[in-house]
Design an enzyme around this catalytic site. Structure first.
Site, PDB file in Angstrom:
ATOM      1  N   ASP A 260       0.838  -1.194   0.000  1.00  0.00           N
ATOM      2  CA  ASP A 260       0.000   0.000   0.000  1.00  0.00           C
ATOM      3  C   ASP A 260       0.878   1.252   0.000  1.00  0.00           C
ATOM      4  O   ASP A 260       1.689   1.437  -0.913  1.00  0.00           O
ATOM      5  CB  ASP A 260      -0.958  -0.068   1.199  1.00  0.00           C
ATOM      6  CG  ASP A 260      -2.015   1.014   1.217  1.00  0.00           C
ATOM      7  OD1 ASP A 260      -3.003   0.878   0.486  1.00  0.00           O
ATOM      8  OD2 ASP A 260      -1.836   2.000   1.958  1.00  0.00           O
TER       9      ASP A 260
ATOM     10  N   HIS B 111      -7.173  -6.775   0.172  1.00  0.00           N
ATOM     11  CA  HIS B 111      -6.081  -5.813   0.091  1.00  0.00           C
ATOM     12  C   HIS B 111      -4.935  -6.128   1.052  1.00  0.00           C
ATOM     13  O   HIS B 111      -3.771  -5.900   0.728  1.00  0.00           O
ATOM     14  CB  HIS B 111      -6.636  -4.422   0.398  1.00  0.00           C
ATOM     15  CG  HIS B 111      -5.626  -3.335   0.459  1.00  0.00           C
ATOM     16  ND1 HIS B 111      -4.809  -3.002  -0.604  1.00  0.00           N
ATOM     17  CD2 HIS B 111      -5.287  -2.485   1.477  1.00  0.00           C
ATOM     18  CE1 HIS B 111      -4.027  -1.994  -0.264  1.00  0.00           C
ATOM     19  NE2 HIS B 111      -4.287  -1.670   0.993  1.00  0.00           N
TER      20      HIS B 111
END
Length: 290
Positions: free
Chosen positions: A104, A270
């Protein structure tokens, strides 16, 4: 978590970076994402430490690292500044070259590390992202809905800071639930660490500045480097149940920006290292062992 690791705080000259270090072997830097801290690597780092000297760092503005006030141009939270922090940390630890994996926001710092410090980065991995410039250039309704925070956090005048600060625990838990596919995989101790960090108003401000930088000075840096490719071997991991997979051809996107790409989709959302730690460990171990 991290029982065999030592905790350190290193002064880079601009900020102090909090980290945990453990293991032996070639140096491997692990960088976390939003809205987390280095603790997100708890299921992977101790096992990687069997073969690598693992450094898990809190990015500036996150966790227990320094949280400077944002500048008018947001440069204090540019990925260039964050990348330079990590080079100075690794040099302080005695490593002039190293391997790095970033999830991320940490992946965006990793991308900038590869561009700005190519002789320091031997191999790199980015987890569940496409380049920042690509996201802003191709945003559609699905992306802007799923990643609405990209546009919320960049609002000026302390608006997101004030709103998040009313109930930071709820905001953080909503993010973890929204972006994960295997929700039972978050360790309570990790969530507690994220909440403890995120309750600090300085952390909320810093993380907003991270995104403000992404929408301004980072884009300037990215546009200047659009023709520059990552030269080192790059591993790309992404969640097959996540927003990136739904909206982008992730490996093809990175092959536009890197010369040597190995790509692997993982059956999760994610938060790859926490949802699928063993698959993450296998992919990183094999790639960084080469």
């Amino acid at each position: 978590m991290f029982e065999s690791f030592t905790q350190e705080r290193i002064d880079t000259g601009e900020v102090e970076i909090n980290l945990r270090r453990g293991g032996s072997g070639p140096p491997l830097l692990l960088l976390h994402g939003y809205p987390q801290t280095h603790v997100m690597w708890h299921g992977v780092a101790p096992l990687l430490a069997q073969n690598f000297t693992v450094v898990c760092a809190d990015l500036r503005g996150y966790g227990n690292s320094s949280k400077p006030l944002g500048e008018a141009d947001h440069s204090s939270y540019s990925k260039r500044a964050m990348a330079a922090d990590m080079v100075r940390v690794m040099e302080h630890l005695g490593y002039t070259s190293f391997r790095v994996a970033g999830h991320d926001r940490g992946g965006r710092v990793t991308h900038r590390l590869c561009l700005d410090w190519p002789y320091h980065v031997e191999r790199a991995a980015v987890l569940d992202i496409v380049p920042t410039h690509k996201v802003f250039a191709t945003t559609n309704q699905a992306v802007s809905t799923g990643y609405y925070h990209w546009f919320f956090l960049i609002q000026p005048n302390g608006l997101p800071e004030r709103m998040i600060g009313q109930d930071p625990d709820y905001y953080l838990q909503e993010k973890l639930a929204r972006w994960s596919a295997l929700k039972q995989n978050f360790a309570p101790e990790a969530v507690e660490a994220y909440q403890r960090a995120f309750r600090d108003p300085a952390c909320i401000h810093a993380t907003c500045e991270d995104y403000r930088a992404a929408a301004s000075i980072d884009l300037e840096h990215d546009e200047a480097d659009l023709q520059k490719k990552i030269g080192c071997p790059l591993l790309v991991l992404w969640g097959l149940r996540g927003l990136m997979h739904e909206n982008y051809d992730v490996p093809a996107t990175w092959r536009e920006r890197a010369s040597d790409v190995t790509a692997k989709g993982i059956d999760c959302g994610h938060f790859i290292p926490e949802e699928r730690p063993l698959e993450t460990l296998d992919a990183l171990s094999n790639f960084f062992a080469e």
